[in-house]
Design a protein around this motif. Structure first.
Motif, PDB file in Angstrom:
ATOM      1  N   UNK A  71       0.821  -1.210   0.000  1.00  0.00           N
ATOM      2  CA  UNK A  71       0.000   0.000   0.000  1.00  0.00           C
ATOM      3  C   UNK A  71       0.860   1.268   0.000  1.00  0.00           C
ATOM      4  N   UNK A  72       1.920   1.284   0.806  1.00  0.00           N
ATOM      5  CA  UNK A  72       2.780   2.471   0.861  1.00  0.00           C
ATOM      6  C   UNK A  72       3.482   2.710  -0.481  1.00  0.00           C
ATOM      7  N   UNK A  73       3.858   1.617  -1.156  1.00  0.00           N
ATOM      8  CA  UNK A  73       4.484   1.745  -2.479  1.00  0.00           C
ATOM      9  C   UNK A  73       3.477   2.278  -3.503  1.00  0.00           C
ATOM     10  N   UNK A  74       2.241   1.789  -3.414  1.00  0.00           N
ATOM     11  CA  UNK A  74       1.183   2.262  -4.313  1.00  0.00           C
ATOM     12  C   UNK A  74       0.979   3.760  -4.105  1.00  0.00           C
ATOM     13  N   UNK A  75       0.968   4.180  -2.844  1.00  0.00           N
ATOM     14  CA  UNK A  75       0.785   5.607  -2.538  1.00  0.00           C
ATOM     15  C   UNK A  75       1.927   6.437  -3.124  1.00  0.00           C
ATOM     16  N   UNK A  76       3.160   5.979  -2.958  1.00  0.00           N
ATOM     17  CA  UNK A  76       4.309   6.727  -3.501  1.00  0.00           C
ATOM     18  C   UNK A  76       4.250   6.818  -5.024  1.00  0.00           C
ATOM     19  N   UNK A  77       3.931   5.712  -5.676  1.00  0.00           N
ATOM     20  CA  UNK A  77       3.837   5.724  -7.139  1.00  0.00           C
ATOM     21  C   UNK A  77       2.670   6.598  -7.597  1.00  0.00           C
ATOM     22  N   UNK A  78       1.571   6.516  -6.890  1.00  0.00           N
ATOM     23  CA  UNK A  78       0.401   7.329  -7.218  1.00  0.00           C
ATOM     24  C   UNK A  78       0.721   8.823  -7.089  1.00  0.00           C
ATOM     25  N   UNK A  79       1.408   9.198  -6.037  1.00  0.00           N
ATOM     26  CA  UNK A  79       1.798  10.596  -5.838  1.00  0.00           C
ATOM     27  C   UNK A  79       2.763  11.035  -6.936  1.00  0.00           C
ATOM     28  N   UNK A 111       0.585  13.682  -8.393  1.00  0.00           N
ATOM     29  CA  UNK A 111       0.788  14.802  -7.485  1.00  0.00           C
ATOM     30  C   UNK A 111       0.057  14.538  -6.176  1.00  0.00           C
ATOM     31  N   UNK A 112      -0.288  15.595  -5.475  1.00  0.00           N
ATOM     32  CA  UNK A 112      -0.875  15.473  -4.134  1.00  0.00           C
ATOM     33  C   UNK A 112      -2.152  14.638  -4.122  1.00  0.00           C
ATOM     34  N   UNK A 113      -2.978  14.753  -5.165  1.00  0.00           N
ATOM     35  CA  UNK A 113      -4.228  13.989  -5.196  1.00  0.00           C
ATOM     36  C   UNK A 113      -3.959  12.484  -5.139  1.00  0.00           C
ATOM     37  N   UNK A 131      -2.053  10.955  -3.260  1.00  0.00           N
ATOM     38  CA  UNK A 131      -1.863  10.509  -1.882  1.00  0.00           C
ATOM     39  C   UNK A 131      -3.152  10.406  -1.084  1.00  0.00           C
ATOM     40  N   UNK A 132      -4.254  10.859  -1.688  1.00  0.00           N
ATOM     41  CA  UNK A 132      -5.538  10.752  -0.978  1.00  0.00           C
ATOM     42  C   UNK A 132      -5.849   9.294  -0.682  1.00  0.00           C
ATOM     43  N   UNK A 133      -6.334   9.035   0.522  1.00  0.00           N
ATOM     44  CA  UNK A 133      -6.601   7.663   0.940  1.00  0.00           C
ATOM     45  C   UNK A 133      -7.621   6.960   0.052  1.00  0.00           C
ATOM     46  N   UNK A 134      -8.640   7.703  -0.436  1.00  0.00           N
ATOM     47  CA  UNK A 134      -9.639   7.063  -1.297  1.00  0.00           C
ATOM     48  C   UNK A 134      -9.021   6.653  -2.635  1.00  0.00           C
ATOM     49  N   UNK A 135      -8.100   7.471  -3.148  1.00  0.00           N
ATOM     50  CA  UNK A 135      -7.432   7.148  -4.412  1.00  0.00           C
ATOM     51  C   UNK A 135      -6.499   5.954  -4.207  1.00  0.00           C
ATOM     52  N   UNK A 136      -5.721   5.973  -3.138  1.00  0.00           N
ATOM     53  CA  UNK A 136      -4.786   4.876  -2.860  1.00  0.00           C
ATOM     54  C   UNK A 136      -5.571   3.572  -2.633  1.00  0.00           C
ATOM     55  N   UNK A 137      -6.650   3.645  -1.869  1.00  0.00           N
ATOM     56  CA  UNK A 137      -7.474   2.452  -1.627  1.00  0.00           C
ATOM     57  C   UNK A 137      -8.055   1.912  -2.925  1.00  0.00           C
ATOM     58  N   UNK A 147      -4.870  15.845 -13.408  1.00  0.00           N
ATOM     59  CA  UNK A 147      -5.217  16.674 -12.246  1.00  0.00           C
ATOM     60  C   UNK A 147      -6.681  16.531 -11.835  1.00  0.00           C
ATOM     61  N   UNK A 148      -7.523  16.050 -12.725  1.00  0.00           N
ATOM     62  CA  UNK A 148      -8.954  15.958 -12.431  1.00  0.00           C
ATOM     63  C   UNK A 148      -9.371  14.589 -11.904  1.00  0.00           C
ATOM     64  N   UNK A 149      -8.421  13.642 -11.824  1.00  0.00           N
ATOM     65  CA  UNK A 149      -8.754  12.328 -11.265  1.00  0.00           C
ATOM     66  C   UNK A 149      -9.186  12.515  -9.818  1.00  0.00           C
TER      67      UNK A 149
END
Length: 190
Positions: A14-22, A26-28, A30-36, A64-66
């Motif tokens: 999950x932490x790797x997914x968050x880093x790649x997603x960011x 960008x900042x969006x 890292x949102x928990x709903x996006x990472x989940x 940016x609109x995701x």
């Protein structure tokens, strides 16, 4: 390829997914709903993650609109579909009904049900062929689909009549294999 070495890749945590997603969004990202959402849709598969972010960006109009609107329940891109097709094509046509019944049963395979439904099927050979095609994976003595998108792709290909036929076969086979207590325990797993 001579001299090539196999390098198994693990799924992202999950932490790797968050880093790649960011890094992609960008900042969006890292949102928990996006990472989940990405974790649930990709199960840590990097290629699937990149493909799904690309598809979400196409739907939203830009990266940016995701996440500004609701996220689709499931995403299946052409790239993911091609990978799935290639894997499924590695299963011989005479073993495809067993794979389809397994998909109907759920993510986790019930080897007793499969053996009863297909008595002439060499279960070890079937499991090995599907594992070599990266469709199934073992966890000790348990077997499951390597990714739920593989199972979903099989289920999507059924016509309503085929879906009904397979569910009837699953129900009849479960009734033949398990006693009442076993059927209740099996139903609890679904």
């Amino acid at each position: 390829m001579p001299g090539a070495q196999l390098m198994p890749l693990r799924r992202l945590e999950r932490s790797d997914i968050a880093r790649l997603s960011i890094s992609m969004l960008g900042a969006v990202g890292g949102r928990q709903d996006i990472v989940s959402y990405l974790e649930q849709q990709t199960e840590g598969n990097v290629f699937f993650l990149v493909e799904i972010v690309r598809a979400l960006a196409e739907d939203a109009g830009e990266l940016e609109r995701i996440g500004q609107g609701s996220l689709p329940e499931t995403v299946l891109t052409q790239g993911i579909e091609r990978i799935i097709d290639r894997r499924l094509d590695a299963v011989p046509s005479d073993q495809r009904p067993a794979l389809e019944l397994a998909a109907t049963l759920g993510r986790q395979l019930d080897l007793r049900v499969l053996a009863h439904a297909f008595p002439s099927l060499s279960l070890p050979s079937f499991l090995l062929r599907c594992a070599n095609a990266a469709i199934l994976e073992s966890q000790g003595s348990d077997w499951r689909f390597a990714h739920d998108k593989l199972r979903e792709a099989l289920l999507r290909r059924f016509t309503p009549e085929q879906r009904q036929e397979r569910h009837q076969k699953v129900a009849a086979t479960i009734e033949a294999v398990y006693d009442e207590a076993g059927r209740r325990a099996r139903a609890a797993l679904l």
